[in-house]
Write a protein that holds these residues in place. Structure first.
Motif, short mmCIF file in Angstrom:
data_model
loop_
_atom_site.label_atom_id
_atom_site.label_comp_id
_atom_site.label_asym_id
_atom_site.label_seq_id
_atom_site.Cartn_x
_atom_site.Cartn_y
_atom_site.Cartn_z
N ALA A 39 -10.82 1.87 8.49
CA ALA A 39 -10.22 0.45 8.75
C ALA A 39 -8.76 1.00 8.70
CB ALA A 39 -10.51 -0.78 8.19
N LEU A 40 -8.01 0.58 10.00
CA LEU A 40 -6.45 0.92 9.95
C LEU A 40 -5.70 -0.31 9.69
CD1 LEU A 40 -7.62 3.37 11.44
CD2 LEU A 40 -5.34 3.58 12.44
N LEU A 41 -5.08 -0.39 8.82
CA LEU A 41 -4.44 -1.74 8.49
C LEU A 41 -2.82 -1.73 8.47
CD1 LEU A 41 -4.70 -4.87 7.35
CD2 LEU A 41 -4.44 -3.79 5.32
N GLY A 42 -2.19 -2.53 9.49
CA GLY A 42 -1.04 -2.56 9.74
C GLY A 42 -0.55 -3.84 10.38
N ALA A 48 -3.99 4.87 19.02
CA ALA A 48 -4.10 6.30 19.24
C ALA A 48 -5.09 7.09 18.23
CB ALA A 48 -2.62 6.86 19.38
N GLU A 49 -5.06 6.29 17.07
CA GLU A 49 -5.60 7.23 15.74
C GLU A 49 -7.15 6.54 15.95
OE1 GLU A 49 -4.90 8.93 11.22
OE2 GLU A 49 -3.63 7.54 12.34
N VAL A 50 -7.33 5.01 16.27
CA VAL A 50 -8.56 4.71 16.19
C VAL A 50 -9.46 5.63 17.18
CG1 VAL A 50 -10.15 2.81 17.15
CG2 VAL A 50 -7.95 2.43 15.49
N ALA A 98 -14.28 3.27 13.81
CA ALA A 98 -12.59 3.03 13.38
C ALA A 98 -12.45 1.82 14.11
CB ALA A 98 -12.03 4.14 13.70
N GLU A 99 -11.37 0.87 13.40
CA GLU A 99 -10.91 -0.30 13.72
C GLU A 99 -9.61 -0.58 13.41
OE1 GLU A 99 -12.49 -4.89 14.24
OE2 GLU A 99 -13.84 -3.44 13.27
N PHE A 100 -8.71 -1.07 14.22
CA PHE A 100 -7.31 -1.57 13.77
C PHE A 100 -7.49 -2.87 13.41
CE2 PHE A 100 -3.43 -3.71 15.02
CZ PHE A 100 -2.61 -3.55 13.95
N PHE A 101 -6.68 -3.30 12.22
CA PHE A 101 -6.79 -4.94 11.87
C PHE A 101 -5.23 -5.15 11.55
CE2 PHE A 101 -11.09 -3.40 10.38
CZ PHE A 101 -11.66 -4.33 10.83
N GLU A 102 -4.83 -6.42 12.14
CA GLU A 102 -3.55 -7.11 11.66
C GLU A 102 -3.96 -7.62 10.04
OE1 GLU A 102 -0.42 -7.97 12.38
OE2 GLU A 102 -0.31 -6.56 14.48
N PRO A 103 -3.19 -7.87 9.42
CA PRO A 103 -3.63 -8.50 7.92
C PRO A 103 -4.20 -9.70 8.23
CG PRO A 103 -1.18 -8.39 8.38
CD PRO A 103 -1.59 -7.54 9.38
N GLU A 104 -4.13 -10.54 9.03
CA GLU A 104 -4.68 -11.97 9.16
C GLU A 104 -6.23 -11.81 9.72
OE1 GLU A 104 -0.45 -12.49 9.15
OE2 GLU A 104 -1.67 -11.26 10.32
N ARG A 125 -3.49 2.49 4.87
CA ARG A 125 -2.60 1.84 4.44
C ARG A 125 -1.29 1.98 5.14
NH1 ARG A 125 -2.10 -0.05 -1.83
NH2 ARG A 125 0.10 -0.50 -1.14
N HIS A 126 -1.05 1.37 6.48
CA HIS A 126 0.04 1.50 7.11
C HIS A 126 1.17 0.31 6.81
CE1 HIS A 126 0.22 4.30 10.66
NE2 HIS A 126 -1.21 4.20 10.71
N PHE A 127 1.32 0.26 5.53
CA PHE A 127 2.19 -0.78 4.98
C PHE A 127 2.77 -0.56 3.52
CE2 PHE A 127 -1.81 -2.16 3.47
CZ PHE A 127 -1.47 -2.88 1.94
N THR A 128 3.71 -1.17 3.40
CA THR A 128 4.32 -1.29 2.01
C THR A 128 4.44 -2.68 1.62
OG1 THR A 128 6.86 -1.46 2.57
CG2 THR A 128 5.96 0.86 2.47
N VAL A 129 4.10 -2.89 0.31
CA VAL A 129 4.14 -4.30 -0.31
C VAL A 129 5.52 -5.00 -0.01
CG1 VAL A 129 3.92 -5.69 -2.46
CG2 VAL A 129 2.26 -3.96 -1.95
N THR A 130 6.42 -4.16 -0.02
CA THR A 130 7.84 -4.67 0.14
C THR A 130 8.08 -5.26 1.37
OG1 THR A 130 8.82 -3.18 -1.59
CG2 THR A 130 10.36 -4.26 -0.13
N GLU A 131 7.60 -4.37 2.28
CA GLU A 131 7.81 -4.86 3.86
C GLU A 131 7.14 -6.06 4.25
OE1 GLU A 131 9.06 -1.15 6.47
OE2 GLU A 131 7.01 -0.98 5.46
#
Length: 450
Positions: A189-192, A208-210, A220-226, A245-251
């Motif tokens: 699961a790609l999360l970003g 592209a990576e999915v 494989a699947e892309f997910f927005e956080p919601e 994890r395509h994200f940082t906690v700070t962002e």
């Protein structure tokens, strides 16, 4: 009268120069690049007219040193304490910035499975300025797509004149290995979120990576956080054994994104790579520890550090040894401003970085005083980036010109293996803080000549 001499090209880069295929010309090369980079964040007006091609021994040195230093940083972080809480205390970091830890085995085993250091070519070769560790490291998709673009540009030759690691392929092999260890079918699961990608309209950056993973037998699947909660299957188990994890906690906190769905996915059996500890490995204080030396470091470790790391120290009110002389660190930084860079221990995209040679003395003094007080920064000896030949184009023959650039190199390392190298640079040859976002740098990739 002052005379200006053209910067010399550093021999590390060699003298390889790929000719553009006659069938394409400048316009055709630009079209291939724009097609591959469509809607993933790319400067379109001026682009690289050829990849940065270096001798194979230079590329091998860059990747090899990156992997060895990364392993040393991982060891240094893990040795700083037996648990994540101990390690955060050693770093003096805010525990609230690291809410997504999982079990200790996962954290320790995979915390350095993917990384991209930043390096310049100094007087004697590669000098690594920092290490960005984790799945959220920027430029990975750009690197894969640019490498693919240059493959397409030269597709009509019998044998490509360069070696070009597939970043997606290297990351896929990491995923496959971890799925095997977990005894799970391959799935990611790609999360970003598009909110992290200014100017991007669609999900192509993630898709592209999915598509790559699906072509190689992965679910494989892309997910927005919601959307992440819909990844749970029967019985509440998460449907994918791995997540990226395509994200940082700070962002994400800056965007107001709730991290609770990520926690639920972790608790439901999804192993997100790289895990939370990766962000501790990338804390620049760890670089300072290794540069200063740790009791368990071997002679080989110390030689590696001397060769490839600029002098780096965690800033505090203390004494240090610089070039054989013991002195107060604050005094040294103020007296030798032009020899140093000041960096926040946690930061990205050039945020929190001051270059002594180009910073107003009063601004520098205030920053040094704050760093001494807050103990949240490192000081690093400034390294002037070596120059090399390049070529840029606006897609016309008249708008195609040679350039001398000072590239910032980002060699990706996946499970210790080469995975492609991002190149960021300014077309006018200037150096300094080089970033795609906020500083307008152009991008390319480094390839090894065959």
């Amino acid at each position: 009268m002052t005379t200006h001499t053209r910067p010399q090209h550093h021999p590390w880069f060699g003298s390889y120069a790929l000719s553009r295929p006659p069938r394409l010309g400048a316009a055709g090369v630009r079209d291939v690049l724009l097609r591959e980079m469509d809607d993933i964040g790319f400067h379109q007006d001026l682009v690289s007219a050829r990849p940065l091609l270096v001798p194979p021994q230079s590329a091998a040195e860059l990747y090899g040193a990156a992997a060895r230093l990364l392993a040393l940083l991982r060891k240094a972080l893990l040795a700083s304490g037996p648990t994540p809480r101990h390690r955060m205390a050693a770093l003096g970091t805010d525990e609230s910035l690291h809410p997504l830890f999982t079990d200790d085995r996962t954290e320790e085993r995979y915390c350095a499975c993917m990384a991209r250091p930043d390096a310049v070519i100094g007087e004697h070769g590669p000098q690594f300025l920092e290490f960005n560790v984790g799945g959220a490291v920027g430029g990975a998709v750009h690197t894969h797509m640019l490498t693919r673009a240059w493959r397409h540009v030269h597709a009509d030759v019998d044998r490509l004149p360069f070696d070009a690691p597939s970043l997606f392929g290297a990351r896929r092999r990491v995923f496959a290995t971890v799925c095997e260890e977990l005894k799970q079918a391959p799935g990611v699961a790609l999360l970003g979120t598009l909110r992290d990608l200014p100017g991007v309209r669609t999900t192509r950056y993630f898709d592209a990576e999915v598509h790559h993973l699906r072509r190689h037998g992965f679910a494989a699947e892309f997910f927005e956080p919601e959307e992440l909660d819909r990844g749970h299957g029967p019985g509440g188990r998460f449907r994918y054994p791995l997540g990226l994890r395509h994200f940082t906690v700070t962002e994400w906190r800056r965007h107001g994104i709730d991290l609770a769905p990520v926690r639920r996915a972790l608790d439901a059996g999804c192993t997100f790579l790289a895990p939370q500890t990766a962000f501790l490995v990338s804390n620049k204080k760890v670089l300072g520890w290794v540069s200063e030396g740790l009791p368990w470091m071997t002679a080989a470790d110390r030689a590696l550090v001397r060769r490839y790391l600029p002098w780096t120290r965690v800033v505090g009110d203390r004494r240090v040894t610089w070039r054989g002389r013991c002195t107060g660190l604050g005094e040294l930084l103020l007296r030798r401003r032009r020899r140093f860079v000041l960096k926040k221990a946690v930061g990205m995209c050039g945020d929190g970085v001051l270059l002594g040679p180009s910073t107003d003395p009063a601004v520098w003094r205030r920053a040094v005083e704050a760093a001494l007080r807050d103990e949240d920064s490192i000081a690093q000896e400034y390294v002037e980036a070596g120059r090399c030949a390049a070529e840029v184009t606006d897609g016309t023959e008249s708008g195609t010109r040679p350039a001398t650039i000072a590239p910032l190199l980002g060699p990706y390392v996946m499970a210790g293996r080469p995975a492609g190298c991002l190149v960021r640079y300014f077309a006018d040859g200037s150096s300094g803080i080089v970033s795609m976002y906020g500083h307008g740098a152009l991008i390319n990739v480094l390839l090894a000549a065959r």
